[in-house]
Design a protein around this motif. Structure first.
Motif, short mmCIF file in Angstrom:
data_model
loop_
_atom_site.label_atom_id
_atom_site.label_comp_id
_atom_site.label_asym_id
_atom_site.label_seq_id
_atom_site.Cartn_x
_atom_site.Cartn_y
_atom_site.Cartn_z
N TRP A 1 -31.59 -46.35 14.19
CA TRP A 1 -30.34 -45.61 14.28
C TRP A 1 -30.20 -44.54 13.20
N LEU A 2 -30.94 -44.70 12.10
CA LEU A 2 -30.85 -43.69 11.04
C LEU A 2 -31.50 -42.37 11.44
N VAL A 3 -32.23 -42.38 12.53
CA VAL A 3 -32.89 -41.16 12.99
C VAL A 3 -31.88 -40.04 13.23
N ARG A 4 -30.66 -40.38 13.54
CA ARG A 4 -29.66 -39.34 13.81
C ARG A 4 -29.28 -38.56 12.56
N TYR A 5 -29.64 -39.08 11.39
CA TYR A 5 -29.34 -38.36 10.15
C TYR A 5 -30.51 -37.46 9.72
#
Length: 310
Positions: free
Chosen positions: A294-298
């Motif tokens: 989910w951190l990929v969006r940052y």
């Protein structure tokens, strides 16, 4: 667990949605109780027809809690705050829920507290958690109290908060950089709730601390988030004298911290005794095995970004 009626006080919150999903998968009937039950309607598709119920309840209003837990086999209190009226929510609220569960004849009660709960704590948050646990024990002696460390997951307000700050600021200040944490995956905490119900001989009347497999300092955690999101940033570990001033006057842009939270950060947030997850037979999930999903969006470019610093 099949057909058991479990009432989740605060069931539509971050942890609640995972606990609800774990219980529904086991065939339990789940009643979600919170001030605005409509905000939890997203949980409906997770269960079968009639398996999920929704009811309005406010932990500051005993009569609403009594109605919410009526007929429950199990009651689970998930309500907690990081800022606000700790006495009202985490002491009186916990007492009201535990007393209602006992009066309703529930066979089990689980109260989710936090590592750092201590009636003698310098922090109002820590004191309220400790006093809340004492209130629960007085009302429902066989209650299971779970104390997780920092809970991480897709919807958390800890890892995501730092990731957003790192994505937007060229310089990232870190307060209490040496404080240690033992981040625990939200799915593991939900599994611990179910395991505690399945194995009362391991959990009833006990307090279990829950931590993940990794112990990280605040500084190391922030650097890991920066690396995982592909952001090359100047990470500045602030001296305590500066950190205390920031906490007192609250002037650090993008990273508000209260004086009480500063006090909480003075103590390591790690399991102090036996590992509750191990006791319950749960293998803890490492942060780096799930967070990158989910951190990929940052990342700069989001999920299309190359795994390089930028």
């Amino acid at each position: 667990m099949k057909d058991t009626l479990v009432t989740l006080i605060g069931g539509g919150g971050f942890l609640g949605r995972y606990v609800a999903q774990a219980l529904l998968a086991r065939g339990a009937r789940v009643r979600i109780a919170q001030r605005d039950p409509r905000s939890a309607f997203f949980l409906k598709p997770l269960g079968g027809l009639g398996q999920t119920q929704f009811v309005a309840a406010d932990i500051s209003k005993p009569e609403s809690i009594a109605r919410a837990v009526a007929g429950s086999d199990v009651v689970i209190n998930l309500v907690g705050i990081l800022n606000g009226n700790f006495q009202k929510v985490q002491v009186e609220g916990a007492r009201i829920v535990a007393e209602a569960a006992a009066q309703a004849g529930a066979s089990a009660f689980i109260h989710v507290s936090a590592i750092g709960a201590d009636s003698a704590s310098d922090s109002a948050y820590g004191r309220s958690k400790g006093d809340g646990e004492a209130a629960v024990r007085a009302a429902f002696p066989a209650a299971t109290i779970l104390r997780p460390s920092i809970v991480f997951g897709r919807e958390d307000q800890f890892v995501n908060r730092f990731a957003a700050m790192i994505a937007s600021a060229p310089v990232v200040p870190v307060l209490r950089a040496g404080t240690k944490f033992q981040p625990v995956y939200v799915g593991d905490v939900a599994d611990a709730v179910v395991a505690a119900l399945d194995h009362p001989e391991l959990a009833a009347g006990k307090t279990l601390e829950l931590g993940g497999p990794d112990v990280l300092t605040m500084g190391a955690l922030v650097r890991w988030i920066a690396k995982t999101t592909g952001r090359k940033r100047a990470i500045v570990e602030l001296p305590d004298a500066i950190g205390a001033t920031i906490a007192t006057f609250g002037f650090l842009p993008g990273a508000p911290i209260t004086a009480d939270q500063w006090k909480m950060l003075a103590r390591d947030n790690i399991v102090s005794g036996d590992d509750g997850l191990k006791t319950l037979g749960i293998v803890p999930t490492p942060l780096d095995s799930v967070a990158s999903g989910w951190l990929v969006r940052y990342r700069k470019g989001g999920r299309f970004a190359l795994p390089t610093t930028a």
